[in-house]
Design a protein around this motif. Structure first.
Motif, mmCIF file in Angstrom:
data_model
loop_
_atom_site.group_PDB
_atom_site.id
_atom_site.type_symbol
_atom_site.label_atom_id
_atom_site.label_comp_id
_atom_site.label_asym_id
_atom_site.label_seq_id
_atom_site.Cartn_x
_atom_site.Cartn_y
_atom_site.Cartn_z
ATOM 1 N N ARG A 1 11.314 96.118 8.390
ATOM 2 C CA ARG A 1 12.496 96.321 9.222
ATOM 3 C C ARG A 1 13.540 97.182 8.507
ATOM 4 O O ARG A 1 14.275 97.903 9.146
ATOM 5 N N ASP A 2 13.615 97.037 7.188
ATOM 6 C CA ASP A 2 14.694 97.699 6.455
ATOM 7 C C ASP A 2 14.317 99.068 5.906
ATOM 8 O O ASP A 2 15.089 99.692 5.195
ATOM 9 N N GLY A 3 13.093 99.541 6.223
ATOM 10 C CA GLY A 3 12.678 100.869 5.790
ATOM 11 C C GLY A 3 11.892 100.895 4.500
ATOM 12 O O GLY A 3 11.401 101.948 4.102
ATOM 13 N N THR A 4 11.744 99.759 3.820
ATOM 14 C CA THR A 4 10.980 99.726 2.578
ATOM 15 C C THR A 4 9.541 100.160 2.820
ATOM 16 O O THR A 4 8.988 100.958 2.075
ATOM 17 N N CYS A 5 8.916 99.618 3.883
ATOM 18 C CA CYS A 5 7.554 100.048 4.227
ATOM 19 C C CYS A 5 7.447 100.433 5.698
ATOM 20 O O CYS A 5 6.409 100.903 6.129
ATOM 21 N N GLY A 6 8.490 100.220 6.461
ATOM 22 C CA GLY A 6 8.457 100.549 7.882
ATOM 23 C C GLY A 6 9.775 100.203 8.551
ATOM 24 O O GLY A 6 10.710 99.730 7.909
ATOM 25 N N GLN B 1 -2.277 87.826 9.691
ATOM 26 C CA GLN B 1 -2.255 88.113 11.122
ATOM 27 C C GLN B 1 -3.606 88.553 11.660
ATOM 28 O O GLN B 1 -4.045 88.063 12.675
ATOM 29 N N SER B 2 -4.274 89.474 10.983
ATOM 30 C CA SER B 2 -5.595 89.937 11.411
ATOM 31 C C SER B 2 -6.336 90.484 10.193
ATOM 32 O O SER B 2 -5.712 91.042 9.293
ATOM 33 N N SER B 3 -7.658 90.352 10.206
ATOM 34 C CA SER B 3 -8.448 90.936 9.118
ATOM 35 C C SER B 3 -8.926 92.338 9.481
ATOM 36 O O SER B 3 -9.661 92.959 8.720
ATOM 37 N N SER B 4 -8.480 92.850 10.619
ATOM 38 C CA SER B 4 -8.842 94.195 11.056
ATOM 39 C C SER B 4 -7.709 95.166 10.725
ATOM 40 O O SER B 4 -6.595 95.032 11.231
ATOM 41 N N ASP B 5 -8.008 96.137 9.878
ATOM 42 C CA ASP B 5 -6.991 97.136 9.544
ATOM 43 C C ASP B 5 -6.555 97.922 10.780
ATOM 44 O O ASP B 5 -5.395 98.332 10.882
ATOM 45 N N THR B 6 -7.459 98.125 11.721
ATOM 46 C CA THR B 6 -7.106 98.810 12.965
ATOM 47 C C THR B 6 -6.049 98.015 13.716
ATOM 48 O O THR B 6 -5.038 98.576 14.167
ATOM 49 N N THR B 7 -6.244 96.709 13.816
ATOM 50 C CA THR B 7 -5.257 95.853 14.487
ATOM 51 C C THR B 7 -3.967 95.816 13.698
ATOM 52 O O THR B 7 -2.873 95.886 14.280
ATOM 53 N N LEU B 8 -4.055 95.712 12.388
ATOM 54 C CA LEU B 8 -2.840 95.681 11.561
ATOM 55 C C LEU B 8 -1.997 96.936 11.772
ATOM 56 O O LEU B 8 -0.769 96.860 11.852
ATOM 57 N N ARG B 9 -2.647 98.076 11.892
ATOM 58 C CA ARG B 9 -1.905 99.319 12.179
ATOM 59 C C ARG B 9 -1.301 99.258 13.582
ATOM 60 O O ARG B 9 -0.150 99.635 13.784
ATOM 61 N N ARG B 10 -2.083 98.776 14.543
ATOM 62 C CA ARG B 10 -1.624 98.737 15.935
ATOM 63 C C ARG B 10 -0.398 97.832 16.092
ATOM 64 O O ARG B 10 0.492 98.121 16.876
ATOM 65 N N ILE B 11 -0.343 96.733 15.352
ATOM 66 C CA ILE B 11 0.796 95.825 15.484
ATOM 67 C C ILE B 11 1.919 96.162 14.498
ATOM 68 O O ILE B 11 2.877 95.409 14.363
ATOM 69 N N ASN B 12 1.776 97.313 13.825
ATOM 70 C CA ASN B 12 2.814 97.808 12.911
ATOM 71 C C ASN B 12 3.059 96.836 11.755
ATOM 72 O O ASN B 12 4.193 96.598 11.358
ATOM 73 N N ARG B 13 2.002 96.295 11.224
ATOM 74 C CA ARG B 13 2.140 95.274 10.183
ATOM 75 C C ARG B 13 2.586 95.849 8.839
ATOM 76 O O ARG B 13 3.304 95.209 8.091
ATOM 77 N N GLY B 14 2.106 97.017 8.467
ATOM 78 C CA GLY B 14 2.570 97.647 7.231
ATOM 79 C C GLY B 14 1.793 97.268 5.983
ATOM 80 O O GLY B 14 2.239 97.564 4.883
ATOM 81 N N HIS B 15 0.661 96.588 6.129
ATOM 82 C CA HIS B 15 -0.212 96.294 4.994
ATOM 83 C C HIS B 15 -1.651 96.237 5.493
ATOM 84 O O HIS B 15 -1.897 96.241 6.697
ATOM 85 N N THR B 16 -2.580 96.194 4.571
ATOM 86 C CA THR B 16 -4.004 96.142 4.927
ATOM 87 C C THR B 16 -4.580 94.758 4.632
ATOM 88 O O THR B 16 -3.959 93.949 3.923
ATOM 89 N N ALA B 17 -5.770 94.518 5.135
ATOM 90 C CA ALA B 17 -6.476 93.264 4.853
ATOM 91 C C ALA B 17 -6.799 93.170 3.358
ATOM 92 O O ALA B 17 -6.734 92.083 2.772
#
Length: 166
Positions: free
Chosen positions: A6-11, A121-137
């Motif tokens: 939220r604060d711009g550190t990673c997104g 949240q998810s073990s799918s990197d595709t889903t993690l990107r889609r939900i704007n998570r900002g990290h990988t599995a």
């Protein structure tokens, strides 16, 4: 604390599902927010009326480790003023647990039941990107392994049934 997504550190904008006001509306809806020591005292007093006498301090909203180390320690140390608190649970992101943070959290293990909740949240990197998570599995896996090195039990926070998953 806030969140690096939220604060711009990673997104920015946070995760697509995030609404932290729903976690602790009664404590953050005030200006200024209710001090932590008062929040804990009120919660203990309220639950004591229901015959509860042991409590876990649970730092869930936003990212429970996204602050300078000194601020984290001052915040977590507030629980030391409550004999009724027997546990410390800290919810965070896998990209917000440096070695120093893990050492700090592990330092509470001798006095408190201490757990680290890592948001996968998810073990799918595709889903993690889609939900704007900002990290990988893989980052989650690495953080969990490092936490175990410090003797910290890990709870994985997962959202089942995200769009596109089966």
């Amino acid at each position: 604390f806030t969140c690096p997504n939220r604060d711009g550190t990673c997104g920015t904008g946070g995760c697509t599902y995030c609404n932290n006001e729903s976690f602790s509306y009664n404590t953050i809806a005030t200006t200024p927010p209710i001090p932590l020591v008062k929040q804990l005292g009120r919660g203990i007093e309220h639950m004591a009326r229901r015959k509860s006498n042991k409590f876990i301090a649970y730092f869930q909203a936003f990212t429970g480790t996204h602050a300078p180390l000194e601020k984290l320690q001052l915040t977590y140390d507030v629980i030391r003023g409550f004999n009724e608190i027997v546990g410390l649970f800290i919810s965070t992101r896998p990209d917000c647990v440096s070695e120093q943070v893990l050492q700090l959290i592990a330092s509470y293990r001798s006095d408190y039941l201490t757990w680290l909740e890592l948001g996968l949240q998810s073990s799918s990197d595709t889903t993690l990107r889609r939900i704007n998570r900002g990290h990988t599995a893989a980052e989650f896996s690495h953080a969990a392994q490092r936490a175990h090195h410090y003797g910290l039990p890990v709870c994985a926070h997962v959202i089942l049934g995200l769009p596109g998953e089966n």
